[in-house]
Design a protein around this motif. Structure first.
Motif, mmCIF file in Angstrom:
data_model
loop_
_atom_site.group_PDB
_atom_site.id
_atom_site.type_symbol
_atom_site.label_atom_id
_atom_site.label_comp_id
_atom_site.label_asym_id
_atom_site.label_seq_id
_atom_site.Cartn_x
_atom_site.Cartn_y
_atom_site.Cartn_z
ATOM 1 N N ALA A 49 10.788 80.194 81.525
ATOM 2 C CA ALA A 49 10.349 79.420 80.361
ATOM 3 C C ALA A 49 11.263 79.630 79.159
ATOM 4 C CB ALA A 49 8.917 79.794 79.994
ATOM 5 N N GLU A 50 12.016 80.720 79.161
ATOM 6 C CA GLU A 50 12.846 81.082 78.005
ATOM 7 C C GLU A 50 14.334 80.819 78.188
ATOM 8 O OE1 GLU A 50 11.447 82.045 75.165
ATOM 9 O OE2 GLU A 50 9.488 81.888 76.141
ATOM 10 N N VAL A 51 14.739 80.415 79.374
ATOM 11 C CA VAL A 51 16.169 80.221 79.633
ATOM 12 C C VAL A 51 16.443 78.755 79.966
ATOM 13 C CG1 VAL A 51 16.531 82.588 80.419
ATOM 14 C CG2 VAL A 51 15.947 80.823 82.076
ATOM 15 N N PRO A 52 17.688 78.326 79.832
ATOM 16 C CA PRO A 52 18.014 76.929 80.168
ATOM 17 C C PRO A 52 17.703 76.620 81.634
ATOM 18 C CG PRO A 52 19.876 78.014 79.095
ATOM 19 C CD PRO A 52 18.844 79.067 79.348
ATOM 20 N N ALA A 53 17.322 75.397 81.886
ATOM 21 C CA ALA A 53 16.964 74.972 83.242
ATOM 22 C C ALA A 53 18.129 75.100 84.219
ATOM 23 C CB ALA A 53 16.457 73.534 83.216
ATOM 24 N N SER A 54 19.341 75.038 83.706
ATOM 25 C CA SER A 54 20.517 75.074 84.576
ATOM 26 C C SER A 54 20.923 76.482 85.001
ATOM 27 C CB SER A 54 21.694 74.408 83.870
ATOM 28 O OG SER A 54 22.070 75.173 82.737
ATOM 29 N N ILE A 55 20.220 77.503 84.541
ATOM 30 C CA ILE A 55 20.662 78.875 84.812
ATOM 31 C C ILE A 55 20.706 79.180 86.310
ATOM 32 C CG2 ILE A 55 18.422 80.050 84.628
ATOM 33 C CD1 ILE A 55 20.094 82.212 83.010
ATOM 34 N N SER A 56 19.754 78.685 87.066
ATOM 35 C CA SER A 56 19.733 78.937 88.506
ATOM 36 C C SER A 56 20.907 78.249 89.196
ATOM 37 C CB SER A 56 18.410 78.461 89.098
ATOM 38 O OG SER A 56 18.352 78.758 90.457
ATOM 39 N N LEU A 57 21.167 77.018 88.819
ATOM 40 C CA LEU A 57 22.299 76.280 89.384
ATOM 41 C C LEU A 57 23.619 76.945 88.999
ATOM 42 C CD1 LEU A 57 23.335 73.865 90.984
ATOM 43 C CD2 LEU A 57 23.221 72.526 88.884
ATOM 44 N N ASP A 58 23.731 77.397 87.756
ATOM 45 C CA ASP A 58 24.936 78.100 87.304
ATOM 46 C C ASP A 58 25.142 79.388 88.092
ATOM 47 O OD1 ASP A 58 25.310 76.100 85.442
ATOM 48 O OD2 ASP A 58 24.528 77.267 83.749
ATOM 49 N N ALA A 59 24.055 80.112 88.380
ATOM 50 C CA ALA A 59 24.157 81.359 89.139
ATOM 51 C C ALA A 59 24.645 81.080 90.557
ATOM 52 C CB ALA A 59 22.810 82.071 89.163
ATOM 53 N N ARG A 60 24.168 80.004 91.164
ATOM 54 C CA ARG A 60 24.614 79.639 92.511
ATOM 55 C C ARG A 60 26.100 79.276 92.517
ATOM 56 N NH1 ARG A 60 21.030 78.892 96.557
ATOM 57 N NH2 ARG A 60 22.490 77.564 97.682
ATOM 58 N N ARG A 61 26.510 78.494 91.535
ATOM 59 C CA ARG A 61 27.938 78.105 91.450
ATOM 60 C C ARG A 61 28.821 79.331 91.244
ATOM 61 N NH1 ARG A 61 26.905 72.954 87.622
ATOM 62 N NH2 ARG A 61 26.432 71.467 89.267
ATOM 63 N N ASP A 62 28.374 80.253 90.388
ATOM 64 C CA ASP A 62 29.128 81.477 90.142
ATOM 65 C C ASP A 62 29.231 82.295 91.432
ATOM 66 O OD1 ASP A 62 30.408 83.498 88.391
ATOM 67 O OD2 ASP A 62 28.588 84.666 88.836
#
Length: 136
Positions: A49-62
């Motif tokens: 709820a406190e982080v951008p929605a894209s954080i999970s996708l960014d973590a996968r790409r990283d």
């Protein structure tokens, strides 16, 4: 020698993977395959709820980028897979799905709650249906 080896890569501690990838190469049977597996852990709902929605996708790409860099640095003709969830559960699932005969993973220095092995390594060792090599 092993024909299908899962190399568990903690992309947050890539230096540990640098040690275990050469071991996988040594233990691979001629014609055998290596699969680099990284796991992106799920974030708890209260954090989401406190982080951008894209954080999970960014973590996968990283994670994908780091696995690819690792593969290239070692000149591996290895498959890569990034999974999402609890690391031990996902590593065991990957091993079962790919019919691996060896899982190689690194363990951190454990504390009193998991004295002999790290928590993920401990769970993988206890529940794997194939051989497991834990690097310390």
């Amino acid at each position: 020698m092993y024909s299908k080896i899962i190399v568990a890569v903690d992309v947050a501690a890539i230096e540990k993977a640098e040690r275990i990838v050469p071991r996988a190469v040594q233990l691979r049977r001629e014609g055998g395959k290596i699969l680099l597996v990284g796991v992106v852990e799920d974030l708890p709902g209260y954090v989401l709820a406190e982080v951008p929605a894209s954080i999970s996708l960014d973590a996968r790409r990283d994670a994908e980028a780091k696995l690819d860099e690792l593969r290239k640095r070692h000149g591996l003709d290895a498959e890569m897979e990034v999974r999402q969830g609890a690391p031990a559960r996902e590593l065991l699932a990957a091993a079962a799905e790919h019919k691996a005969d060896l899982i190689i993973l690194a363990s951190h220095r454990p504390d009193l709650s998991n004295y002999f092995l790290g928590a993920t390594a401990d769970r993988v060792v206890r529940h794997a249906q194939c051989s497991v090599l834990v690097d310390r």
